[in-house]
Design a protein around this motif. Structure first.
Motif, PDB file in Angstrom:
ATOM      1  N   MET A   6       0.616  -3.234  -6.138  1.00  0.00           N
ATOM      2  CA  MET A   6       0.506  -1.988  -5.377  1.00  0.00           C
ATOM      3  C   MET A   6      -0.943  -1.530  -5.298  1.00  0.00           C
ATOM      4  O   MET A   6      -1.690  -1.634  -6.265  1.00  0.00           O
ATOM      5  CB  MET A   6       1.334  -0.877  -6.010  1.00  0.00           C
ATOM      6  CG  MET A   6       1.366   0.401  -5.153  1.00  0.00           C
ATOM      7  SD  MET A   6       1.651   1.920  -6.091  1.00  0.00           S
ATOM      8  CE  MET A   6       0.109   2.089  -6.979  1.00  0.00           C
TER       9      MET A   6
ATOM     10  N   LYS B 159      -3.370   9.731  -5.272  1.00  0.00           N
ATOM     11  CA  LYS B 159      -2.984   8.331  -5.440  1.00  0.00           C
ATOM     12  C   LYS B 159      -2.014   8.114  -6.598  1.00  0.00           C
ATOM     13  O   LYS B 159      -1.223   7.163  -6.594  1.00  0.00           O
ATOM     14  CB  LYS B 159      -4.223   7.457  -5.632  1.00  0.00           C
ATOM     15  CG  LYS B 159      -5.072   7.815  -6.846  1.00  0.00           C
ATOM     16  CD  LYS B 159      -6.367   7.017  -6.868  1.00  0.00           C
ATOM     17  CE  LYS B 159      -7.262   7.398  -8.040  1.00  0.00           C
ATOM     18  NZ  LYS B 159      -7.680   8.833  -8.004  1.00  0.00           N
TER      19      LYS B 159
ATOM     20  N   SER C 242      -2.877   2.036  -4.156  1.00  0.00           N
ATOM     21  CA  SER C 242      -2.735   3.440  -3.776  1.00  0.00           C
ATOM     22  C   SER C 242      -4.127   4.061  -3.745  1.00  0.00           C
ATOM     23  O   SER C 242      -4.971   3.731  -4.578  1.00  0.00           O
ATOM     24  CB  SER C 242      -1.833   4.169  -4.780  1.00  0.00           C
ATOM     25  OG  SER C 242      -1.617   5.515  -4.391  1.00  0.00           O
TER      26      SER C 242
ATOM     27  N   GLN D  12       0.570   9.613  -7.268  1.00  0.00           N
ATOM     28  CA  GLN D  12       1.959   9.764  -6.840  1.00  0.00           C
ATOM     29  C   GLN D  12       2.639   8.396  -6.691  1.00  0.00           C
ATOM     30  O   GLN D  12       3.865   8.293  -6.742  1.00  0.00           O
ATOM     31  CB  GLN D  12       2.023  10.533  -5.517  1.00  0.00           C
ATOM     32  CG  GLN D  12       3.418  10.969  -5.099  1.00  0.00           C
ATOM     33  CD  GLN D  12       3.392  11.772  -3.804  1.00  0.00           C
ATOM     34  OE1 GLN D  12       2.779  11.368  -2.806  1.00  0.00           O
ATOM     35  NE2 GLN D  12       4.040  12.924  -3.803  1.00  0.00           N
ATOM     36  N   GLY D  13       1.840   7.362  -6.531  1.00  0.00           N
ATOM     37  CA  GLY D  13       2.387   6.024  -6.353  1.00  0.00           C
ATOM     38  C   GLY D  13       2.629   5.252  -7.631  1.00  0.00           C
ATOM     39  O   GLY D  13       3.076   4.101  -7.589  1.00  0.00           O
TER      40      GLY D  13
ATOM     41  N   GLY E 197       4.378   1.644  -8.285  1.00  0.00           N
ATOM     42  CA  GLY E 197       3.607   0.519  -8.810  1.00  0.00           C
ATOM     43  C   GLY E 197       4.298  -0.178  -9.957  1.00  0.00           C
ATOM     44  O   GLY E 197       4.336  -1.416 -10.021  1.00  0.00           O
TER      45      GLY E 197
ATOM     46  N   PHE F  49       0.850  -1.185   0.000  1.00  0.00           N
ATOM     47  CA  PHE F  49       0.000   0.000   0.000  1.00  0.00           C
ATOM     48  C   PHE F  49       0.887   1.236   0.000  1.00  0.00           C
ATOM     49  O   PHE F  49       1.866   1.308   0.745  1.00  0.00           O
ATOM     50  CB  PHE F  49      -0.895   0.022   1.238  1.00  0.00           C
ATOM     51  CG  PHE F  49      -2.198  -0.713   1.087  1.00  0.00           C
ATOM     52  CD1 PHE F  49      -3.409  -0.032   1.135  1.00  0.00           C
ATOM     53  CD2 PHE F  49      -2.219  -2.093   0.918  1.00  0.00           C
ATOM     54  CE1 PHE F  49      -4.609  -0.706   1.007  1.00  0.00           C
ATOM     55  CE2 PHE F  49      -3.412  -2.774   0.799  1.00  0.00           C
ATOM     56  CZ  PHE F  49      -4.616  -2.085   0.831  1.00  0.00           C
ATOM     57  N   PHE F  50       0.511   2.220  -0.842  1.00  0.00           N
ATOM     58  CA  PHE F  50       1.235   3.489  -0.898  1.00  0.00           C
ATOM     59  C   PHE F  50       0.371   4.598  -0.332  1.00  0.00           C
ATOM     60  O   PHE F  50      -0.806   4.734  -0.688  1.00  0.00           O
ATOM     61  CB  PHE F  50       1.614   3.841  -2.341  1.00  0.00           C
ATOM     62  CG  PHE F  50       2.261   5.201  -2.474  1.00  0.00           C
ATOM     63  CD1 PHE F  50       3.573   5.395  -2.104  1.00  0.00           C
ATOM     64  CD2 PHE F  50       1.529   6.284  -2.955  1.00  0.00           C
ATOM     65  CE1 PHE F  50       4.164   6.650  -2.203  1.00  0.00           C
ATOM     66  CE2 PHE F  50       2.111   7.544  -3.061  1.00  0.00           C
ATOM     67  CZ  PHE F  50       3.436   7.732  -2.682  1.00  0.00           C
ATOM     68  N   LEU F  51       0.957   5.422   0.550  1.00  0.00           N
ATOM     69  CA  LEU F  51       0.265   6.555   1.155  1.00  0.00           C
ATOM     70  C   LEU F  51       0.948   7.841   0.679  1.00  0.00           C
ATOM     71  O   LEU F  51       2.137   8.046   0.921  1.00  0.00           O
ATOM     72  CB  LEU F  51       0.316   6.469   2.678  1.00  0.00           C
ATOM     73  CG  LEU F  51      -0.137   5.138   3.301  1.00  0.00           C
ATOM     74  CD1 LEU F  51      -0.021   5.191   4.826  1.00  0.00           C
ATOM     75  CD2 LEU F  51      -1.557   4.780   2.883  1.00  0.00           C
ATOM     76  N   HIS F  52       0.196   8.712   0.010  1.00  0.00           N
ATOM     77  CA  HIS F  52       0.789   9.869  -0.662  1.00  0.00           C
ATOM     78  C   HIS F  52       0.954  11.066   0.277  1.00  0.00           C
ATOM     79  O   HIS F  52       0.491  11.075   1.424  1.00  0.00           O
ATOM     80  CB  HIS F  52      -0.041  10.250  -1.891  1.00  0.00           C
ATOM     81  CG  HIS F  52      -1.434  10.718  -1.584  1.00  0.00           C
ATOM     82  ND1 HIS F  52      -1.705  11.957  -1.048  1.00  0.00           N
ATOM     83  CD2 HIS F  52      -2.650  10.117  -1.749  1.00  0.00           C
ATOM     84  CE1 HIS F  52      -3.004  12.112  -0.906  1.00  0.00           C
ATOM     85  NE2 HIS F  52      -3.610  11.011  -1.311  1.00  0.00           N
TER      86      HIS F  52
ATOM     87  N   GLY G 168       2.080  10.876   4.042  1.00  0.00           N
ATOM     88  CA  GLY G 168       1.856   9.434   3.987  1.00  0.00           C
ATOM     89  C   GLY G 168       2.802   8.661   4.880  1.00  0.00           C
ATOM     90  O   GLY G 168       2.438   7.616   5.431  1.00  0.00           O
TER      91      GLY G 168
END
Length: 274
Positions: free
Chosen positions: A57, A40, A59, A42-43, A47, A31-34, A134
Motif C-alpha cells: 500500500m 495518510k 498512502s 487513515q490508510g 495497509g 494507492f489509498f486516497l484519504h 479520496g
C-alpha cells in the motif's frame, strides 16, 4: 506472515507511507486516497490488510492535509471574512475539497512515476482506493491515468458538478448564504466553471471494463446513495460481457463512514483483480 514494514518518506514535497511485507518484492500495489481533514494514516488499516494478502500500500497526504496542513481546511468551515459564503452553507469547504482533489490527482501521477523501479512494488498491477474526498478523487484519477487496473470508491461520486449544484440548492435555504450567492454571483460562476472543468463524470465510462467496486452507506447524508446508484446503472451496459467486474454494495444502516467491513471487501476485490 512476514513482518510488515511501514516506511515514512517524502517524495518531492509529498509525505508518503509505504507498507509491505519485509523483504517482499514485485507486489501488487494499492494507492489509498484519504478523506477531507484526514491524512495518510487513515490508510493504515488497509495497509495491514493488504500486506496480509501479499500486497503493498502507498498512502500520501493530500495538499493542505497531514504534514502539509496550514489550517485552511479547518478555517474554511468558519465564518472568517476571507471566505465568501457563510460557514453554514458549506460552499467554501466543498469548493476547497475540489481544489484539493485536483492536487491529489496530480500527486498520484507524480508518485507513480517516482516509485517506478522500487523493487517492492509491481506498478503494472496498480489498484486505487479512495474514501469520501479520496473517493471523489479516485474517479478523477481513473479517467486521467491508464495505470490503474482496479478501483474501489467509497462514499463518493464522480458527479462533481451535481454535488456542487446540490449544495447550492441547500445553501439557498439559508438567508445569509442566499444573499452571498447573489452578491458574489461572478465568483460563484467562476467556481462552478472550475468544478465543471474538473468533473470526470462524462469520462468515467472510459475506465470500463476495468474492475470497479462502488461502496456507499445507504444512510449516507453527505454523499447520498443515489449518486452511486445512478453511476452503477449508467455503467452496467458497458459490463454486459463481464458483469463480475462492476459491483455496487450499499451498506444497510451505514452513514458517511469507512467501516472495517468495507476495507475487507476492498482487499478481496484487489486480490481478485490485481
Amino acid at each position: 506472515m512476514n513482518k510488515i514494514v511501514i516506511e515514512s518518506l517524502k517524495i518531492g514535497d509529498v509525505p508518503v507511507i509505504i507498507m509491505a511485507g519485509q523483504g517482499a518484492e514485485n507486489l501488487a500495489t494499492v494507492f489509498f486516497l484519504h478523506s477531507f481533514t484526514s491524512d495518510k494514516n487513515q490508510g493504515l488499516s488497509l495497509g495491514y490488510a493488504l500486506s496480509s494478502k501479499n500486497m503493498a500500500m502507498v498512502s500520501f497526504d493530500a495538499p493542505l492535509h497531514g504534514e502539509r496542513f496550514d489550517g485552511r481546511i479547518v478555517d474554511v468551515w468558519s465564518d472568517k471574512n476571507w471566505y465568501i459564503y457563510p460557514g453554514a452553507s458549506k460552499l467554501d469547504g466543498i469548493f476547497m475539497m475540489f481544489q484539493v482533489i485536483e492536487g491529489i490527482s496530480a500527486d498520484f501521477s507524480s508518485l507513480v512515476r517516482a516509485l517506478e523501479g522500487d523493487p517492492r512494488l509491481d506498478l503494472s498491477r496498480l489498484g486505487l482506493l479512495g474514501y469520501s474526498m479520496g473517493g471523489f478523487a479516485a474517479y478523477h484519477v481513473i479517467t486521467h491515468s491508464e495505470r490503474v487496473k482496479a478501483a474501489v470508491a467509497i462514499a463518493a461520486s464522480p458527479s462533481y458538478l451535481s454535488k456542487w449544484q446540490d449544495q447550492i440548492d441547500e445553501a439557498m435555504k439559508i438567508e445569509d448564504a442566499k444573499e452571498a450567492i447573489f452578491k458574489f454571483k461572478k465568483e460563484t460562476a467562476q467556481r462552478e466553471d472550475f468544478i465543471a472543468r474538473l468533473d470526470p463524470r462524462a469520462m468515467v465510462e472510459s475506465f470500463a471494463p476495468g474492475p470497479l467496486l462502488i461502496i456507499n452507506g445507504d444512510m449516507d447524508e453527505k454523499t447520498p446513495k443515489r449518486y452511486s446508484m445512478e453511476l452503477y446503472e449508467s455503467l452496467s451496459p458497458l459490463y454486459d460481457e463481464c458483469p463480475e467486474r462492476l459491483k455496487i454494495h450499499l451498506y444497510s444502516g451505514v452513514h458517511h463512514e469507512l467501516k472495517s467491513e468495507m476495507i475487507t471487501e476492498a482487499v478481496d476485490w484487489f486480490s481478485a483483480w490485481l
